[in-house]
Design an enzyme around this catalytic site. Structure first.
Site, PDB file in Angstrom:
ATOM      1  N   ARG A  79      64.809  51.407  22.948  1.00 37.61           N
ATOM      2  CA  ARG A  79      65.967  52.033  23.580  1.00 37.61           C
ATOM      3  C   ARG A  79      65.897  51.884  25.094  1.00 37.61           C
ATOM      4  NH1 ARG A  79      67.009  51.940  19.097  1.00 37.61           N
ATOM      5  NH2 ARG A  79      67.867  53.510  17.690  1.00 37.61           N
ATOM      6  N   PRO A 105      67.903  56.707   8.750  1.00 39.51           N
ATOM      7  CA  PRO A 105      69.164  56.016   8.419  1.00 39.51           C
ATOM      8  C   PRO A 105      70.098  55.950   9.626  1.00 39.51           C
ATOM      9  CG  PRO A 105      68.648  57.691   6.766  1.00 39.51           C
ATOM     10  CD  PRO A 105      67.651  57.864   7.875  1.00 39.51           C
ATOM     11  N   GLY A 106      70.736  54.823   9.813  1.00 38.71           N
ATOM     12  CA  GLY A 106      71.728  54.684  10.882  1.00 38.71           C
ATOM     13  C   GLY A 106      71.156  54.186  12.200  1.00 38.71           C
ATOM     14  N   LYS A 109      83.475  60.609  20.729  1.00 39.94           N
ATOM     15  CA  LYS A 109      83.361  59.915  22.022  1.00 39.94           C
ATOM     16  C   LYS A 109      84.338  58.732  22.050  1.00 39.94           C
ATOM     17  CE  LYS A 109      80.365  62.542  23.926  1.00 39.94           C
ATOM     18  NZ  LYS A 109      80.792  63.419  25.015  1.00 39.94           N
ATOM     19  N   ASN A 150      65.859  64.224  19.093  1.00 40.97           N
ATOM     20  CA  ASN A 150      65.600  63.078  19.972  1.00 40.97           C
ATOM     21  C   ASN A 150      64.105  62.910  20.229  1.00 40.97           C
ATOM     22  OD1 ASN A 150      68.512  64.228  21.347  1.00 40.97           O
ATOM     23  ND2 ASN A 150      68.376  62.135  20.586  1.00 40.97           N
ATOM     24  N   SER A 157      79.212  57.616  25.627  1.00 40.21           N
ATOM     25  CA  SER A 157      77.879  57.324  25.100  1.00 40.21           C
ATOM     26  C   SER A 157      77.807  55.890  24.596  1.00 40.21           C
ATOM     27  CB  SER A 157      77.613  58.288  23.948  1.00 40.21           C
ATOM     28  OG  SER A 157      76.507  57.867  23.188  1.00 40.21           O
ATOM     29  N   ASN A 199      80.647  77.539  28.243  1.00 41.71           N
ATOM     30  CA  ASN A 199      80.644  78.710  27.349  1.00 41.71           C
ATOM     31  C   ASN A 199      79.229  79.075  26.904  1.00 41.71           C
ATOM     32  OD1 ASN A 199      80.028  76.766  25.477  1.00 41.71           O
ATOM     33  ND2 ASN A 199      81.861  77.017  24.218  1.00 41.71           N
ATOM     34  N   TYR A 255      80.201  62.613  15.582  1.00 48.97           N
ATOM     35  CA  TYR A 255      79.956  62.732  17.025  1.00 48.97           C
ATOM     36  C   TYR A 255      80.382  61.449  17.744  1.00 48.97           C
ATOM     37  CZ  TYR A 255      77.395  62.435  21.427  1.00 48.97           C
ATOM     38  OH  TYR A 255      77.069  62.236  22.748  1.00 48.97           O
ATOM     39  N   ASN A 272      75.252  75.988  24.229  1.00 47.38           N
ATOM     40  CA  ASN A 272      74.011  75.223  24.070  1.00 47.38           C
ATOM     41  C   ASN A 272      73.200  75.219  25.368  1.00 47.38           C
ATOM     42  OD1 ASN A 272      72.285  73.674  22.401  1.00 47.38           O
ATOM     43  ND2 ASN A 272      72.962  71.793  23.410  1.00 47.38           N
ATOM     44  N   GLY A 277      74.307  72.646  31.084  1.00 44.64           N
ATOM     45  CA  GLY A 277      73.504  71.862  30.137  1.00 44.64           C
ATOM     46  C   GLY A 277      72.527  70.921  30.833  1.00 44.64           C
TER      47      GLY A 277
HETATM   48  P1  NAD Z   1      74.045  69.864  26.634  1.00 42.93           P
HETATM   49  O1  NAD Z   1      74.317  70.413  25.284  1.00 42.93           O
HETATM   50  O2  NAD Z   1      72.773  70.212  27.302  1.00 42.93           O
HETATM   51  O3  NAD Z   1      75.253  70.231  27.617  1.00 42.93           O
HETATM   52  C1  NAD Z   1      76.573  70.405  27.175  1.00 42.93           C
HETATM   53  C2  NAD Z   1      77.081  71.714  27.756  1.00 42.93           C
HETATM   54  O4  NAD Z   1      78.441  71.923  27.347  1.00 42.93           O
HETATM   55  C3  NAD Z   1      76.285  72.939  27.284  1.00 42.93           C
HETATM   56  O5  NAD Z   1      75.921  73.690  28.410  1.00 42.93           O
HETATM   57  C4  NAD Z   1      77.265  73.697  26.385  1.00 42.93           C
HETATM   58  O6  NAD Z   1      77.037  75.088  26.447  1.00 42.93           O
HETATM   59  C5  NAD Z   1      78.595  73.282  26.975  1.00 42.93           C
HETATM   60  N1  NAD Z   1      79.738  73.321  26.060  1.00 42.93           N
HETATM   61  C6  NAD Z   1      79.859  72.742  24.831  1.00 42.93           C
HETATM   62  N2  NAD Z   1      81.086  72.943  24.336  1.00 42.93           N
HETATM   63  C7  NAD Z   1      81.778  73.653  25.266  1.00 42.93           C
HETATM   64  C8  NAD Z   1      83.103  74.148  25.353  1.00 42.93           C
HETATM   65  N3  NAD Z   1      83.979  73.971  24.361  1.00 42.93           N
HETATM   66  N4  NAD Z   1      83.484  74.821  26.460  1.00 42.93           N
HETATM   67  C9  NAD Z   1      82.593  75.026  27.470  1.00 42.93           C
HETATM   68  N5  NAD Z   1      81.327  74.576  27.456  1.00 42.93           N
HETATM   69  C10 NAD Z   1      80.932  73.887  26.365  1.00 42.93           C
HETATM   70  O7  NAD Z   1      74.195  68.259  26.522  1.00 42.93           O
HETATM   71  P2  NAD Z   1      73.837  67.121  27.575  1.00 42.93           P
HETATM   72  O8  NAD Z   1      72.701  66.331  27.019  1.00 42.93           O
HETATM   73  O9  NAD Z   1      73.760  67.670  28.935  1.00 42.93           O
HETATM   74  O10 NAD Z   1      75.132  66.203  27.402  1.00 42.93           O
HETATM   75  C11 NAD Z   1      76.259  66.318  28.255  1.00 42.93           C
HETATM   76  C12 NAD Z   1      77.337  65.372  27.783  1.00 42.93           C
HETATM   77  O11 NAD Z   1      76.829  64.036  27.760  1.00 42.93           O
HETATM   78  C13 NAD Z   1      77.841  65.653  26.366  1.00 42.93           C
HETATM   79  O12 NAD Z   1      79.235  65.424  26.328  1.00 42.93           O
HETATM   80  C14 NAD Z   1      77.104  64.624  25.532  1.00 42.93           C
HETATM   81  O13 NAD Z   1      77.821  64.305  24.357  1.00 42.93           O
HETATM   82  C15 NAD Z   1      77.035  63.446  26.487  1.00 42.93           C
HETATM   83  N6  NAD Z   1      75.944  62.523  26.185  1.00 42.93           N
HETATM   84  C16 NAD Z   1      74.663  62.987  26.091  1.00 42.93           C
HETATM   85  C17 NAD Z   1      73.621  62.117  25.760  1.00 42.93           C
HETATM   86  C18 NAD Z   1      72.212  62.625  25.618  1.00 42.93           C
HETATM   87  O14 NAD Z   1      71.390  61.907  25.029  1.00 42.93           O
HETATM   88  N7  NAD Z   1      71.860  63.786  26.132  1.00 42.93           N
HETATM   89  C19 NAD Z   1      73.879  60.750  25.548  1.00 42.93           C
HETATM   90  C20 NAD Z   1      75.206  60.300  25.674  1.00 42.93           C
HETATM   91  C21 NAD Z   1      76.224  61.199  26.004  1.00 42.93           C
HETATM   92  N1  UFG Z   2      62.533  58.378  17.042  1.00 47.47           N
HETATM   93  C1  UFG Z   2      61.337  58.519  16.373  1.00 47.47           C
HETATM   94  N2  UFG Z   2      60.920  59.782  16.051  1.00 47.47           N
HETATM   95  C2  UFG Z   2      61.627  60.897  16.376  1.00 47.47           C
HETATM   96  C3  UFG Z   2      62.862  60.740  17.070  1.00 47.47           C
HETATM   97  C4  UFG Z   2      63.278  59.461  17.372  1.00 47.47           C
HETATM   98  O1  UFG Z   2      60.666  57.540  16.059  1.00 47.47           O
HETATM   99  O2  UFG Z   2      61.196  62.014  16.041  1.00 47.47           O
HETATM  100  C5  UFG Z   2      62.968  57.023  17.433  1.00 47.47           C
HETATM  101  C6  UFG Z   2      64.321  56.600  16.885  1.00 47.47           C
HETATM  102  O3  UFG Z   2      64.176  56.020  15.605  1.00 47.47           O
HETATM  103  C7  UFG Z   2      64.795  55.625  17.952  1.00 47.47           C
HETATM  104  C8  UFG Z   2      64.192  56.197  19.249  1.00 47.47           C
HETATM  105  O4  UFG Z   2      63.113  57.018  18.831  1.00 47.47           O
HETATM  106  O5  UFG Z   2      64.231  54.354  17.738  1.00 47.47           O
HETATM  107  C9  UFG Z   2      65.171  57.026  20.058  1.00 47.47           C
HETATM  108  O6  UFG Z   2      65.750  58.020  19.216  1.00 47.47           O
HETATM  109  P1  UFG Z   2      66.645  59.217  19.813  1.00 47.47           P
HETATM  110  O7  UFG Z   2      67.048  60.065  18.668  1.00 47.47           O
HETATM  111  O8  UFG Z   2      65.921  59.872  20.937  1.00 47.47           O
HETATM  112  O9  UFG Z   2      67.880  58.453  20.468  1.00 47.47           O
HETATM  113  P2  UFG Z   2      68.981  57.533  19.789  1.00 47.47           P
HETATM  114  O10 UFG Z   2      68.992  56.253  20.554  1.00 47.47           O
HETATM  115  O11 UFG Z   2      68.827  57.451  18.335  1.00 47.47           O
HETATM  116  O12 UFG Z   2      70.301  58.384  20.055  1.00 47.47           O
HETATM  117  C10 UFG Z   2      70.689  58.689  21.377  1.00 47.47           C
HETATM  118  C11 UFG Z   2      71.478  60.013  21.421  1.00 47.47           C
HETATM  119  C12 UFG Z   2      72.757  59.894  20.656  1.00 47.47           C
HETATM  120  C13 UFG Z   2      73.529  58.721  21.143  1.00 47.47           C
HETATM  121  C14 UFG Z   2      72.675  57.467  21.078  1.00 47.47           C
HETATM  122  C15 UFG Z   2      73.396  56.282  21.663  1.00 47.47           C
HETATM  123  O13 UFG Z   2      70.710  61.047  20.849  1.00 47.47           O
HETATM  124  O14 UFG Z   2      73.529  61.049  20.899  1.00 47.47           O
HETATM  125  O15 UFG Z   2      71.499  57.667  21.851  1.00 47.47           O
HETATM  126  O16 UFG Z   2      73.748  56.556  22.973  1.00 47.47           O
HETATM  127  F1  UFG Z   2      74.603  58.564  20.331  1.00 47.47           F
END
Ligand code: NAD
Ligand code: UFG
Length: 337
Positions: free
Chosen positions: A230, A292-293, A152, A198, A123, A31, A148, A34, A9
């Site tokens: 952020r 929202p949220g 966490k 995002n 997170s 797996n 979600y 994603n 990922g």
């Molecule tokens: P991603 O989706 O790119 O990577 C996650 C990977 O896990 C993918 O390759 C997917 O195929 C694999 N996967 C999912 N479920 C599985 C399973 N049951 N068995 C084996 N593989 C599995 O996401 P990412 O952005 O790289 O995030 C990685 C981790 O960090 C996640 O746990 C996510 O919740 C956490 N996280 C991400 C963010 C963010 O903004 N990207 C923020 C905070 C936390």
């Molecule tokens: N935003 C926009 N337009 C968009 C998308 C986002 O204006 O199309 C704004 C949001 O309102 C926010 C900022 O951009 O103010 C960032 O939004 P993201 O969705 O990129 O990120 P968030 O901070 O909302 O959420 C991220 C991760 C979540 C995690 C959270 C806290 O996506 O998984 O950070 O760690 F839970």
């Protein structure tokens, strides 16, 4: 050897680069629900080193047991999980099943094979919405607004309880803020499925012409320009934090938690401006209603990671946007050509 779940990922692939460059051997379990295997081929291209890949679901105890028997694992970095906030509201059981059962099965197999060191992707979403900024590790957690976030939060509880029960365990919980950017090579980056939720992928897909314009979710927040603020962190910095965490896990026992961000807040309009400058494309946007949220402002106090892990970020927003743009421009459709 480090076992990296979810290593194909976004964050996992960048962490594999840093691990290989730091001299670690790596086995990825993913797996591919994603992600694409191509990301791992690109990791090998960037580093000039090989890694092992096992396509398996982390919830599959038999498969995981076989992998722990096949390789000598010293530490696990557990990225595998589902991460789309909105989807988790629609499909809560899928999220609880995937994100919690993967942690439970993993811990069970680790115990059986006497592997005690774990780094977990948590997170900033585990923090309650009513905290003062910046967020510290002891700020209030819980009151999550979606399944979600609860996965966490609950995973953190599972790891904490496990460390109480088993004094040999060492778990490092990393609470990521907003990871963006890509490796400077432009070979690996974020490849979201469908319409991005995002901000950064939406902005970069707009710049490359896949989306028409960015909708800014609200410009009436109590922030300097009215848009949400952020703590964006370059994914390569975030990947480096995992090296510090692996080293810390080796010399530490029990469960410890760290914010991983930059400590600086950036608004939506500042991101659009920085990305427009980095890409030399005026990214079109319109102001829409609040989502929202959403919190008005969210950023980290990163002093614990600095003082205890010795971790500091290197890259600023300009660099994050430049690297995101290089990845998007070179791979407009992500890994699927
Ligand atoms: P991603 O989706 O790119 O990577 C996650 C990977 O896990 C993918 O390759 C997917 O195929 C694999 N996967 C999912 N479920 C599985 C399973 N049951 N068995 C084996 N593989 C599995 O996401 P990412 O952005 O790289 O995030 C990685 C981790 O960090 C996640 O746990 C996510 O919740 C956490 N996280 C991400 C963010 C963010 O903004 N990207 C923020 C905070 C936390
Ligand atoms: N935003 C926009 N337009 C968009 C998308 C986002 O204006 O199309 C704004 C949001 O309102 C926010 C900022 O951009 O103010 C960032 O939004 P993201 O969705 O990129 O990120 P968030 O901070 O909302 O959420 C991220 C991760 C979540 C995690 C959270 C806290 O996506 O998984 O950070 O760690 F839970």
């Amino acid at each position: 050897m480090i076992l990296v779940t979810g290593g194909a990922g976004f964050i996992g692939s960048h962490t594999c680069v840093e691990l290989l460059n730091s001299g670690y051997e790596v086995v990825v379990v993913d797996n591919l629900c994603n992600s694409h295997k191509t990301s791992l081929e690109r990791v090998e291209k960037i580093t000039g080193k090989k890694l092992s890949f096992e396509q398996a679901d982390v919830r599959d105890a038999v498969a995981l047991d076989g992998i722990f028997s096949k390789y000598h694992i010293d530490c696990v970095i557990h990225f595998a999980g589902l991460k789309a906030v909105g989807e988790s509201v629609q499909k809560p059981l899928e999220y609880f099943d995937n994100n919690l059962n993967s942690s439970l099965v993993l811990c069970d197999v680790m115990k059986k094979h006497n592997v005690h060191n774990l780094v977990f992707s948590s997170s900033a979403t585990v923090y309650s919405g009513d905290n003062k900024m910046p967020l510290k590790e002891d700020s209030k957690t819980g009151d999550c607004t979606n399944p979600y976030g609860w996965t966490k939060y609950m995973s953190e509880q599972i790891f904490k309880a496990l460390c109480v029960a088993d004094p040999q365990m060492s778990v490092v919980l990393l609470r990521y803020f907003n990871p963006i950017g890509a490796h400077e090579s432009g070979l690996i980056g974020e490849d979201p499925r469908g319409i991005p939720n995002n901000l950064l992928p939406y902005v970069s897909q707009t710049a490359v012409g896949i989306r028409e314009k960015v909708t800014v979710f609200g410009d009436d927040y109590p922030t300097p320009d009215g848009t949400g603020v952020r703590d964006y962190i370059h994914v390569v910095d975030l990947a480096r934090a995992h090296i510090c965490a692996v080293e810390y896990a080796e010399k530490h026992k029990g469960c410890d938690v760290f914010n991983i961000g930059t400590g600086r807040g950036t608004s939506v309009l500042e991101i659009i401006k920085a990305f427009s400058e980095a890409s030399s494309i005026n990214v079109p946007y319109q102001i829409g209603p609040r989502r929202p949220g959403d919190l008005p402002v969210c950023y980290a106090d990163c002093s614990k990671a600095k003082n205890v892990l010795g971790f500091e970020t290197k890259y600023d927003i300009k660099r994050m946007c430049a690297d995101s743009w290089r990845w998007q421009k070179n791979n407009p459709k992500g890994y699927a050509k």
